[in-house]
Motif scaffolding. Structure first.
Motif, PDB file in Angstrom:
ATOM      1  N   LYS A  86       0.838  -1.205   0.000  1.00  0.00           N
ATOM      2  CA  LYS A  86       0.000   0.000   0.000  1.00  0.00           C
ATOM      3  C   LYS A  86       0.868   1.248   0.000  1.00  0.00           C
ATOM      4  O   LYS A  86       0.622   2.201  -0.761  1.00  0.00           O
ATOM      5  N   GLU A 118       1.116   4.156  -3.016  1.00  0.00           N
ATOM      6  CA  GLU A 118       0.795   5.568  -2.754  1.00  0.00           C
ATOM      7  C   GLU A 118       1.988   6.460  -3.088  1.00  0.00           C
ATOM      8  O   GLU A 118       1.822   7.568  -3.613  1.00  0.00           O
ATOM      9  N   GLU A 167       1.875   9.404  -5.947  1.00  0.00           N
ATOM     10  CA  GLU A 167       2.094  10.806  -5.591  1.00  0.00           C
ATOM     11  C   GLU A 167       3.433  11.346  -6.084  1.00  0.00           C
ATOM     12  O   GLU A 167       3.515  12.478  -6.573  1.00  0.00           O
TER      13      GLU A 167
END
Length: 346
Positions: A25, A29, A33
């Motif tokens: 996870k 992310e 980003e």
């Protein structure tokens, strides 16, 4: 003074399924980003001595006699030695080619290179092959984690596409040498490696402590230096491995995973670019492992609900997207960077 890039540091050495899911996870992310991720090098997945040994071979290669390197000059299969200024990564904005030398290693079969090697490093063929294998295995692990983090069905979708048992790929191990400014004809405003994004799925980048130069383009369109050792890693056995998402994986995930533009500069206070503990007084060496899927892999829709729901700015629902193979994507990018190699072959 320019602020340094804020890139997450992630430890992917977790063993339990629960920990792996959390790591997956975090990895996704960061890829969404930033497009760049520091992978903490604990020595578990990547022995420190293997990295140090590869850097020693790199120095030996670039210090080899010119005629040795010229005998292994760059070929259309993206292998071999490229001289200073041979590659131009940002042709629209560079007055001359990049201020760097590079050597690309393609596949090894049973520890043997499938290309000419300079005599100075030929006896270390098995060592280069072993280092390349370490890079490849780490990329498989990261691809698996990205699949888990994106909820891809099956989770090893990306990993399966990179298995060498399924065919050949454009994967390359690249050794790089950048001379310091006083040893070049460059002006301080010239670029060592032009602004670009990488071609493949993911890149592993290895750097040496104290050697400055890498910058990324931030979302607010400013350049930020990327420290070799971000806060909290200064006392690790080795600098973290810098991982970035390439154009192919970004394209494959419809732009969800970010392929971030980056460059290598001649740093200095006059540009406001100074990272504590890093200088440009010595030659800069780095090693990049550009990971690609098997060449025949079609880059069609990834079986992930998150990917399929994502719409980049300007794209409408139901708008068709061209499906190309991994090799077609790579050739498109190589032709743009090595015009002198491909222009007479059209």
């Amino acid at each position: 003074m320019a602020k340094v890039a804020k890139i997450p540091v992630i430890d992917i050495s977790a063993d339990s399924d629960q920990d792996q899911r959390q790591v997956a996870k975090e990895l996704v992310e960061a890829a969404v980003e930033h497009g760049f991720i520091y992978i903490k090098n604990t020595g578990k997945d990547f022995p420190v001595e293997a990295v140090e040994g590869a850097f020693e071979l790199s120095k030996k290669l670039f210090n080899a006699p010119l005629e040795e390197k010229q005998a292994c000059t760059y070929q259309p299969n993206n292998r071999g030695w490229s001289a200073m200024h041979y590659e131009t990564l940002d042709p629209k904005n560079q007055r001359v080619g990049d201020f760097k030398e590079a050597f690309n290693f393609g596949e090894f079969i049973n520890g043997k290179a499938q290309q000419p090697l300079p005599a100075s490093i030929a006896s270390h063929e098995s060592q280069i092959s072993a280092f390349r294998d370490l890079c490849y295995n780490m990329c498989l692990k990261i691809n698996t984690l990205l699949g888990i983090g994106l909820g891809v069905n099956p989770p090893d979708f990306f990993t399966q596409a990179h298995l060498t048992t399924r065919g050949t790929s454009g994967t390359i191990l690249r050794l790089l040498y950048y001379p310091p400014l006083p040893q070049t004809t460059a002006s301080p405003t010239d670029i060592r490696a032009g602004a670009h994004s990488d071609y493949g799925s993911i890149t592993l980048l290895f750097r040496l402590k104290g050697q400055a130069g890498l910058e990324i383009l931030t979302p607010d369109n400013t350049w930020a230096p990327v420290p070799v050792c971000p806060p909290g890693t200064e006392n690790d056995p080795a600098p973290p491995i810098l991982v970035n998402i390439g154009d192919l994986l970004s394209y494959w995930t419809n732009g969800l995973l970010r392929s971030t533009v980056h460059r290598v500069v001649f740093p200095g206070p006059e540009k406001g670019v100074v990272v504590e503990g890093e200088t440009d007084t010595e030659p800069r060496y780095s090693m990049a492992f550009f990971c690609h899927p098997v060449g025949t892999t079609p880059l069609d829709v990834v079986p992930s609900e998150r990917v399929q729901k994502f719409r980049p700015e300007g794209q409408r629902d139901g708008e068709p997207r061209k499906v190309m193979t991994a090799d077609e994507h790579l050739q498109m990018r190589l032709r743009a960077s090595y015009k002198q190699m491909y222009s007479d072959k059209e």
